[in-house]
Enzyme design. Structure first.
Site, short mmCIF file in Angstrom:
data_model
loop_
_atom_site.label_atom_id
_atom_site.label_comp_id
_atom_site.label_asym_id
_atom_site.label_seq_id
_atom_site.Cartn_x
_atom_site.Cartn_y
_atom_site.Cartn_z
N ASP A 73 26.89 84.55 -8.93
CA ASP A 73 26.68 83.32 -9.70
C ASP A 73 25.22 83.24 -10.11
OD1 ASP A 73 28.01 80.75 -10.61
OD2 ASP A 73 26.17 80.00 -9.67
N1 LIG Z 1 23.60 89.43 -21.37
C1 LIG Z 1 22.94 88.43 -20.72
N2 LIG Z 1 23.67 87.54 -20.00
C2 LIG Z 1 22.98 86.58 -19.34
C3 LIG Z 1 21.57 86.47 -19.39
N3 LIG Z 1 21.21 85.39 -18.62
C4 LIG Z 1 22.34 84.87 -18.11
N4 LIG Z 1 23.41 85.59 -18.54
C5 LIG Z 1 24.84 85.35 -18.26
C6 LIG Z 1 25.35 86.09 -17.06
C7 LIG Z 1 26.55 85.28 -16.68
O1 LIG Z 1 27.68 85.70 -17.43
C8 LIG Z 1 26.18 83.86 -17.13
C9 LIG Z 1 25.82 83.00 -15.93
O2 LIG Z 1 26.88 82.12 -15.70
P1 LIG Z 1 27.81 82.20 -14.39
O3 LIG Z 1 27.05 82.70 -13.23
O4 LIG Z 1 28.50 80.88 -14.28
O5 LIG Z 1 28.87 83.34 -14.72
P2 LIG Z 1 30.07 83.33 -15.75
O6 LIG Z 1 30.75 82.00 -15.80
O7 LIG Z 1 29.60 83.90 -17.04
O8 LIG Z 1 31.06 84.41 -15.13
P3 LIG Z 1 31.71 84.40 -13.65
O9 LIG Z 1 31.49 83.03 -13.07
O10 LIG Z 1 31.03 85.49 -12.89
O11 LIG Z 1 33.18 84.72 -13.92
O12 LIG Z 1 25.02 83.97 -17.95
C10 LIG Z 1 20.85 87.42 -20.18
O13 LIG Z 1 19.61 87.38 -20.30
N5 LIG Z 1 21.57 88.39 -20.82
#
Ligand SMILES: Nc1nc2c(ncn2[C@H]2C[C@H](O)[C@@H](COP(=O)(O)OP(=O)(O)OP(=O)(O)O)O2)c(=O)[nH]1
Length: 194
Positions: A73
């Site tokens: 996360d």
């Molecule tokens: N490509 C890229 N992604 C980033 C960057 N900074 C943050 N992120 C993305 C990574 C994660 O997908 C998201 C952070 O949000 P979360 O931790 O809630 O994850 P998310 O909901 O996307 O997926 P998940 O909870 O793991 O199913 O932001 C960056 O600099 N580059």
């Protein structure tokens, strides 16, 4: 078998780039509910982020008890308030204006779980200082990157044109992208999973 408990294409790509063989499955948890129950006490971003990573890993592990499940996360705070992935381009512009010229904290946590038990977890922070960029500069980055920015907690992607919005970065690249990869690889080696 290793399962990465994520829908994040960024996390999937980061782990795939290591050459490790793994499957993915989305964790079915209510992140906002966990966050709201945590923020009633003192502001502890690291603890919240680790709890969210643990919850994601445990959730998928409950469906695959024999697998080694990795959950992760990432949270963003500024002045002890959390910001989240922007819902649309208006929210994205508002969020970038809020972060402009200031320093915010990204915290990324990762957790390894088997049969519902957390075997290892770690989190790390990055301090992100944005320039006093103009609205036109922000719009240019948004035009180049498009809706990929809506999938990122900060509304930016460090590896793309968003880098032009930054003054200074203090922290690990992988932490900023949302997966503390080097500590995770060490843990997977120690668990003899790779
Ligand atoms: N490509 C890229 N992604 C980033 C960057 N900074 C943050 N992120 C993305 C990574 C994660 O997908 C998201 C952070 O949000 P979360 O931790 O809630 O994850 P998310 O909901 O996307 O997926 P998940 O909870 O793991 O199913 O932001 C960056 O600099 N580059």
């Amino acid at each position: 078998m290793i399962i990465l408990a994520t829908k994040s294409q960024t996390r999937i790509q980061l782990l795939a780039n290591t050459g490790i063989d793994f499957k993915t499955e989305t964790a079915r948890i209510d992140e906002r509910e966990i966050e709201s129950s945590a923020t009633s006490s003192t502001f502890d971003q690291q603890n919240l982020t680790q709890n969210l990573a643990d919850a994601k890993a445990k959730n998928v592990s409950s469906r695959h008890p024999q697998a080694l499940v990795v959950g992760a996360d990432q949270t963003l705070s500024i002045n002890d308030s959390y910001l989240h992935k922007p819902a649309n381009f208006d929210a994205l512009r508002d969020q970038l204006q809020l972060l402009r010229g200031k320093t915010h904290i990204l915290c990324a946590a990762v957790s390894v779980c088997r049969d519902g038990e957390v075997l290892w977890g770690q989190q790390s922070d990055a301090k992100m200082t944005m320039r006093e960029f103009s609205d036109a500069e922000a719009d240019h980055v948004i035009k180049l990157e498009g809706d990929k920015l809506l999938k990122s907690v900060g509304g930016y992607r460090l590896e793309g044109p968003s880098i032009q919005l930054f003054e200074r970065i203090d922290g690990d690249y992988f932490t900023i992208l949302g997966l503390p990869l080097l500590p995770l690889l060490t843990a997977l080696r120690e668990l003899k999973a790779i």
